[in-house]
Enzyme design. Structure first.
Site, PDB file in Angstrom:
ATOM      1  N   ASP A  68       0.747  -1.280   0.021  1.00 20.25           N
ATOM      2  CA  ASP A  68      -0.121  -0.004   0.042  1.00 20.25           C
ATOM      3  C   ASP A  68       0.808   1.257   0.096  1.00 20.25           C
ATOM      4  OD1 ASP A  68       0.692  -0.844   2.556  1.00 20.25           O
ATOM      5  OD2 ASP A  68      -0.492   0.571   3.525  1.00 20.25           O
ATOM      6  N   GLU A 133      -0.058  -0.875   5.835  1.00 19.94           N
ATOM      7  CA  GLU A 133       0.836  -0.382   6.686  1.00 19.94           C
ATOM      8  C   GLU A 133       0.610   1.129   6.918  1.00 19.94           C
ATOM      9  OE1 GLU A 133       4.777   1.162   8.215  1.00 19.94           O
ATOM     10  OE2 GLU A 133       3.701   1.533   6.143  1.00 19.94           O
ATOM     11  N   HIS A 348       6.649  10.082   0.800  1.00 16.00           N
ATOM     12  CA  HIS A 348       5.249  10.641   1.174  1.00 16.00           C
ATOM     13  C   HIS A 348       5.015  11.994   0.459  1.00 16.00           C
ATOM     14  CE1 HIS A 348       3.948   7.970   5.037  1.00 16.00           C
ATOM     15  NE2 HIS A 348       4.570   7.339   3.973  1.00 16.00           N
TER      16      HIS A 348
END
Length: 375
Positions: A68, A133, A348
């Protein structure tokens, strides 16, 4: 001819696996592992896909990771679409390139090369993969670990492919992580009119001395492997939005990142004692996200350090800094746990990327670790 690690990483990045969705990533990995003799056991819980796969028997080395990814943010800020993997100037761009589809590709190709070179390897090679996660992490690795522990599954070593590196691949290896526990504190007062404070009891005023002490407290001094425990206030909420109403309740949320010098029970005791000293009327709920874990030394750390030195001629730093990872769950099985992955500078973020050459190196490092421990 394109490198097999990069080719597989691109296949995985194309899948928009926003947590906890897997979007077909695991099926790609499962097909590759099954083709080289792995037994595959799906272990799905709720909306989360997980699998446990193994080949061989005996002393067990597992590679762990997640399929993920976090949301992309505003896609107009990306130089290329986040789920269309693109190579520019030697960098592979796409959501999940560094965290952590690049690592997954490196693991799979390393396993293929290892099995080809050592078809009768003496130990057991395993994979523990989840799609949960990045978000809640409630139906992923933690549930798989619970199931494996219930049947007394053996796990000696675990390599987690989280992006551990800072400037170049392998410069940082995580051999532990701090624990994390969050307090949700509600301090109760009596709501009233600000012009008549004697008819009310302002919980914000009552709480301030206690919060000052909470912030000023040195919880421990850390140790050779961990920095001192950190407490941070994360959220505050009180009031009705009106300027003439004394609030009746004050909500404070704070988090501890704690070393092995403390336990969650000791933190709870010390916080309760502090609040009681200030004679507050309160309710307190705790959420434990993970215990601290440490792999101080041993065969896995040695194998990882040797692999990094072999391919980069640098000696990695062993650190326990950063946030939590699924290693906190895997450590409960009694395994030695180490994290080694690519550079984390863009994880991210918009335009997440990883060096294509680094992924090739990483796969060779993973293979070298396999050869040292279970060949």
């Amino acid at each position: 001819m394109i490198c097999p690690v990069i080719e597989l990483a691109q296949q995985l990045i194309k899948r928009p696996s926003l947590s906890p969705s897997d979007a077909g990533c695991q099926e790609i990995m499962i097909q590759r592992l099954a083709a080289i003799g792995f037994t595959i056991e799906p272990m799905n819980f709720g909306d989360t896909l997980n699998f446990w796969a193994w080949r061989g028997e005996g002393e067990t080395l597992a590679f762990a990771g997640h399929t993920d990814v976090v949301p992309t943010g505003d896609e107009s800020h990306w130089h290329s679409p986040p789920f269309e993997p693109t190579i520019r100037d030697g960098m592979l761009y796409g959501r999940g390139a560094a965290d952590m589809k690049g690592s997954l590709a490196a693991m799979i190709v390393a396993a293929e090369r290892f099995v080809a070179a050592h078809p009768d390897h003496k130990g057991r090679l395993a994979f523990m993969i989840t799609s949960d996660e990045e978000a809640k992490a409630t139906n992923g690795t933690v549930k798989v670990v619970e199931a494996l522990m219930a049947r007394h599954e053996r796990l000696d070593y675990c390599l987690v492919g989280e992006p551990s590196s800072t400037d170049r691949v392998g410069d940082i290896v995580k051999n532990g992580r701090r624990g994390s526990i969050t307090a949700n504190l509600r301090i109760h007062g009596v709501q009233g009119h600000v012009a008549y404070p004697h008819l009310a009891d302002n919980p914000v005023h009552r709480a301030m001395p206690a919060l000052n002490e909470l912030v000023a407290t040195q919880w421990d001094e850390g140790n050779a492997f961990f920095p001192a425990t950190s407490m941070q206030i994360a959220n505050l909420q009180a009031g009705t939005g009106s300027n003439n109403v004394i609030p009746g309740e004050f909500y404070v949320q704070f988090n501890f990142r704690f070393s092995t010098e403390l336990t969650d029970s000791l933190i709870k005791q010390r916080v309760a004692a502090l609040l009681d000293r200030h004679q507050l009327d309160y309710t307190l709920e705790w959420v434990l996200s993970g215990q601290p874990f440490l792999t101080a030394k041993g065969a896995l750390v040695d194998a990882v350090v040797n692999a990094v030195k072999h391919y980069t001629e640098i000696t990695p730093q062993l650190l326990t800094t950063g946030g939590t990872s699924d290693g906190r769950f895997i450590a409960l099985m009694g395994a030695q746990v180490v994290e080694l992955g690519p550079v984390n500078a863009t994880i991210h973020k918009v335009n997440e990327c990883v060096s294509a050459a680094d992924l090739q190196l990483l796969s060779r490092m993973y293979q070298k670790i396999m050869e040292q421990l279970i060949a």
